[in-house]
Design a protein around this motif. Structure first.
Motif, PDB file in Angstrom:
ATOM      1  N   GLU A  42       0.836  -1.198   0.000  1.00 36.32           N
ATOM      2  CA  GLU A  42       0.000   0.000   0.000  1.00 36.32           C
ATOM      3  C   GLU A  42       0.874   1.252   0.000  1.00 36.32           C
ATOM      4  O   GLU A  42       1.831   1.371   0.752  1.00 36.32           O
ATOM      5  CB  GLU A  42      -0.878  -0.012   1.251  1.00 36.32           C
ATOM      6  CG  GLU A  42      -1.733   1.221   1.431  1.00 36.32           C
ATOM      7  CD  GLU A  42      -2.556   1.183   2.714  1.00 36.32           C
ATOM      8  OE1 GLU A  42      -3.576   1.882   2.781  1.00 36.32           O
ATOM      9  OE2 GLU A  42      -2.176   0.434   3.651  1.00 36.32           O
ATOM     10  N   ASN A  98      -6.185   6.522  -2.493  1.00 39.43           N
ATOM     11  CA  ASN A  98      -5.221   5.513  -2.054  1.00 39.43           C
ATOM     12  C   ASN A  98      -5.409   4.335  -3.009  1.00 39.43           C
ATOM     13  O   ASN A  98      -6.426   3.642  -2.946  1.00 39.43           O
ATOM     14  CB  ASN A  98      -5.510   5.106  -0.608  1.00 39.43           C
ATOM     15  CG  ASN A  98      -4.466   4.169  -0.033  1.00 39.43           C
ATOM     16  OD1 ASN A  98      -3.661   3.602  -0.761  1.00 39.43           O
ATOM     17  ND2 ASN A  98      -4.498   3.989   1.273  1.00 39.43           N
ATOM     18  N   SER A  99      -4.448   4.105  -3.882  1.00 39.35           N
ATOM     19  CA  SER A  99      -4.701   3.290  -5.068  1.00 39.35           C
ATOM     20  C   SER A  99      -3.719   2.144  -5.260  1.00 39.35           C
ATOM     21  O   SER A  99      -2.623   2.134  -4.694  1.00 39.35           O
ATOM     22  CB  SER A  99      -4.662   4.191  -6.317  1.00 39.35           C
ATOM     23  OG  SER A  99      -5.598   5.240  -6.232  1.00 39.35           O
ATOM     24  N   TYR A 113      -7.282   0.526  -8.868  1.00 40.38           N
ATOM     25  CA  TYR A 113      -8.194   0.295  -7.756  1.00 40.38           C
ATOM     26  C   TYR A 113      -8.017   1.408  -6.743  1.00 40.38           C
ATOM     27  O   TYR A 113      -6.899   1.669  -6.278  1.00 40.38           O
ATOM     28  CB  TYR A 113      -7.935  -1.052  -7.083  1.00 40.38           C
ATOM     29  CG  TYR A 113      -8.857  -1.265  -5.889  1.00 40.38           C
ATOM     30  CD1 TYR A 113     -10.216  -1.479  -6.092  1.00 40.38           C
ATOM     31  CD2 TYR A 113      -8.378  -1.199  -4.590  1.00 40.38           C
ATOM     32  CE1 TYR A 113     -11.082  -1.640  -5.014  1.00 40.38           C
ATOM     33  CE2 TYR A 113      -9.232  -1.370  -3.508  1.00 40.38           C
ATOM     34  CZ  TYR A 113     -10.586  -1.580  -3.729  1.00 40.38           C
ATOM     35  OH  TYR A 113     -11.439  -1.726  -2.666  1.00 40.38           O
ATOM     36  N   ASP A 114      -9.112   2.060  -6.394  1.00 39.57           N
ATOM     37  CA  ASP A 114      -9.095   3.133  -5.402  1.00 39.57           C
ATOM     38  C   ASP A 114      -9.766   2.629  -4.126  1.00 39.57           C
ATOM     39  O   ASP A 114     -10.915   2.171  -4.158  1.00 39.57           O
ATOM     40  CB  ASP A 114      -9.843   4.360  -5.932  1.00 39.57           C
ATOM     41  CG  ASP A 114      -9.245   4.882  -7.233  1.00 39.57           C
ATOM     42  OD1 ASP A 114      -8.004   4.827  -7.365  1.00 39.57           O
ATOM     43  OD2 ASP A 114     -10.014   5.326  -8.111  1.00 39.57           O
ATOM     44  N   LYS A 115      -9.037   2.693  -3.023  1.00 40.40           N
ATOM     45  CA  LYS A 115      -9.516   2.167  -1.746  1.00 40.40           C
ATOM     46  C   LYS A 115     -10.901   2.725  -1.411  1.00 40.40           C
ATOM     47  O   LYS A 115     -11.111   3.937  -1.392  1.00 40.40           O
ATOM     48  CB  LYS A 115      -8.505   2.539  -0.664  1.00 40.40           C
ATOM     49  CG  LYS A 115      -8.722   1.871   0.686  1.00 40.40           C
ATOM     50  CD  LYS A 115      -7.565   2.259   1.614  1.00 40.40           C
ATOM     51  CE  LYS A 115      -7.610   1.556   2.951  1.00 40.40           C
ATOM     52  NZ  LYS A 115      -6.458   1.940   3.790  1.00 40.40           N
ATOM     53  N   CYS A 118     -11.786   3.601   3.581  1.00 44.07           N
ATOM     54  CA  CYS A 118     -10.621   4.221   4.203  1.00 44.07           C
ATOM     55  C   CYS A 118     -10.821   4.283   5.713  1.00 44.07           C
ATOM     56  O   CYS A 118     -11.956   4.309   6.208  1.00 44.07           O
ATOM     57  CB  CYS A 118     -10.427   5.634   3.654  1.00 44.07           C
ATOM     58  SG  CYS A 118     -10.114   5.714   1.878  1.00 44.07           S
ATOM     59  N   ALA A 146      -7.677  -5.241  -3.146  1.00 45.69           N
ATOM     60  CA  ALA A 146      -8.165  -4.632  -1.912  1.00 45.69           C
ATOM     61  C   ALA A 146      -6.976  -4.025  -1.179  1.00 45.69           C
ATOM     62  O   ALA A 146      -5.818  -4.378  -1.439  1.00 45.69           O
ATOM     63  CB  ALA A 146      -8.876  -5.655  -1.028  1.00 45.69           C
ATOM     64  N   ILE A 147      -7.285  -3.101  -0.258  1.00 43.45           N
ATOM     65  CA  ILE A 147      -6.223  -2.369   0.420  1.00 43.45           C
ATOM     66  C   ILE A 147      -6.470  -2.318   1.922  1.00 43.45           C
ATOM     67  O   ILE A 147      -7.515  -1.862   2.386  1.00 43.45           O
ATOM     68  CB  ILE A 147      -6.084  -0.933  -0.131  1.00 43.45           C
ATOM     69  CG1 ILE A 147      -5.745  -0.951  -1.629  1.00 43.45           C
ATOM     70  CG2 ILE A 147      -5.018  -0.156   0.626  1.00 43.45           C
ATOM     71  CD1 ILE A 147      -5.678   0.431  -2.276  1.00 43.45           C
ATOM     72  N   CYS A 148      -5.544  -2.828   2.685  1.00 44.62           N
ATOM     73  CA  CYS A 148      -5.350  -2.673   4.120  1.00 44.62           C
ATOM     74  C   CYS A 148      -6.620  -2.826   4.958  1.00 44.62           C
ATOM     75  O   CYS A 148      -7.142  -3.924   5.089  1.00 44.62           O
ATOM     76  CB  CYS A 148      -4.665  -1.342   4.404  1.00 44.62           C
ATOM     77  SG  CYS A 148      -3.833  -1.323   6.029  1.00 44.62           S
ATOM     78  N   GLU A 150      -9.535  -2.553   4.598  1.00 47.76           N
ATOM     79  CA  GLU A 150     -10.669  -3.229   3.960  1.00 47.76           C
ATOM     80  C   GLU A 150     -10.744  -4.700   4.367  1.00 47.76           C
ATOM     81  O   GLU A 150     -11.777  -5.344   4.155  1.00 47.76           O
ATOM     82  CB  GLU A 150     -10.576  -3.084   2.435  1.00 47.76           C
ATOM     83  CG  GLU A 150     -10.796  -1.650   1.980  1.00 47.76           C
ATOM     84  CD  GLU A 150     -10.773  -1.462   0.479  1.00 47.76           C
ATOM     85  OE1 GLU A 150     -11.485  -0.571  -0.013  1.00 47.76           O
ATOM     86  OE2 GLU A 150     -10.029  -2.200  -0.212  1.00 47.76           O
TER      87      GLU A 150
END
Length: 275
Positions: A42, A98-99, A113-115, A118, A146-148, A150
């Motif tokens: 990330e 955050n992508s 992909y945009d988180k 957040c 997916a990001i963090c 999420e």
């Protein structure tokens, strides 16, 4: 049909030039291992807010764009797909996304992909949210992103199962050890591979790793190479239960027809107070 993927665990910094150089170094190492797709943590290219970045005005966006182009050019040279974490600047005064940039083996930016979910600090002080899932196909395997934080929203991981992903790419900057257990659970519940990429700063909590569709821990990033390399193989006998039996059964169960067709009309069923 198989596919070699790599997840990385480099140290994140506020220097986009250094981050781009490091990304290309790891891409070359991965190419030597016949990797077709490589994943980064990330916020890696731009620097991650709250950790390296206190204010977006401190970011050299020209350097971020230059390094992104450099990574894309090397992706084309190596014939490798790249999933690269970075902030993505919007038109001022809007905050960045955050992508995860999805770069094809032709060196094209094919998606981003945009988180969507957040954290409170991110949404109130640093980022604009995204609103759509992202899937893409490489050599017959479908990937989702997916990001963090999420990881705490299981509906996102179920959504990707419905979209037919074979492997979920989760890039993160985790802050606790239970994060890894949550990732394992999502892989096992949804019967897909999950590739987790975290920075070297998280090494005291966990390593970047690839998790199997049965929740098994397949490989961790080596401290020397900063890579974990795994071959995805839908025909592997150890994943027959997860891929060929559990996943289709759970999809049918979620649809509900197998239960509705067996519903009974019985007063002892209707009365939930009887003994």
């Amino acid at each position: 049909m198989t596919l070699r993927i790599a997840t990385t665990q480099p140290a994140g910094s506020a220097d986009a030039r250094e981050n781009g150089r490091k990304a290309r170094e790891l891409m070359r190492h991965a190419a030597a291992a016949d990797v077709r797709l490589i994943q980064f943590p990330e916020g890696f290219l731009s620097g991650y807010a709250k950790e390296q970045i206190a204010d977006w005005s401190d970011v050299d966006w020209t350097a971020v764009r230059d390094e992104l182009r450099g990574v894309a050019e090397l992706a084309a040279e190596l014939g490798m797909w790249v999933v690269l974490g970075s902030a993505h600047p919007l038109t001022p005064p809007h905050r960045p996304h955050n992508s995860l940039y999805v770069i094809s083996d032709q060196g094209r930016l094919v998606d981003r992909y945009d988180k969507r979910f957040c954290s409170n600090t991110e949404i109130t002080g640093f980022y604009s949210p995204g609103f759509a899932p992202v899937v893409f196909d490489v050599d017959g395997y479908r990937f989702g992103c997916a990001i963090c934080v999420e990881v705490n929203f299981p509906q996102l991981f179920a959504e990707y199962e419905h979209l037919g992903v074979d492997c979920l790419l989760l890039s993160a900057w985790p802050v606790d050890r239970v994060f890894f257990l949550k990732a394992q659970a999502h892989a096992a519940i949804n019967s897909y591979w999950l590739s987790l990429s975290v920075p070297a700063q998280s090494a005291d909590l966990m390593s970047s790793a690839v998790i199997g569709p049965d929740g098994s821990h397949l490989a961790s990033a080596d401290a020397a190479t900063e890579l974990a390399v795994v071959t995805l193989d839908r025909g592997a006998p150890e994943f027959h239960m997860a891929l060929d039996l559990a996943r289709p059964w759970r999809a049918a169960a979620a649809q509900g027809d197998i239960y509705r067709s067996r519903r009974v009309e019985d007063p002892r069923s209707a009365d939930r107070t009887c003994i």
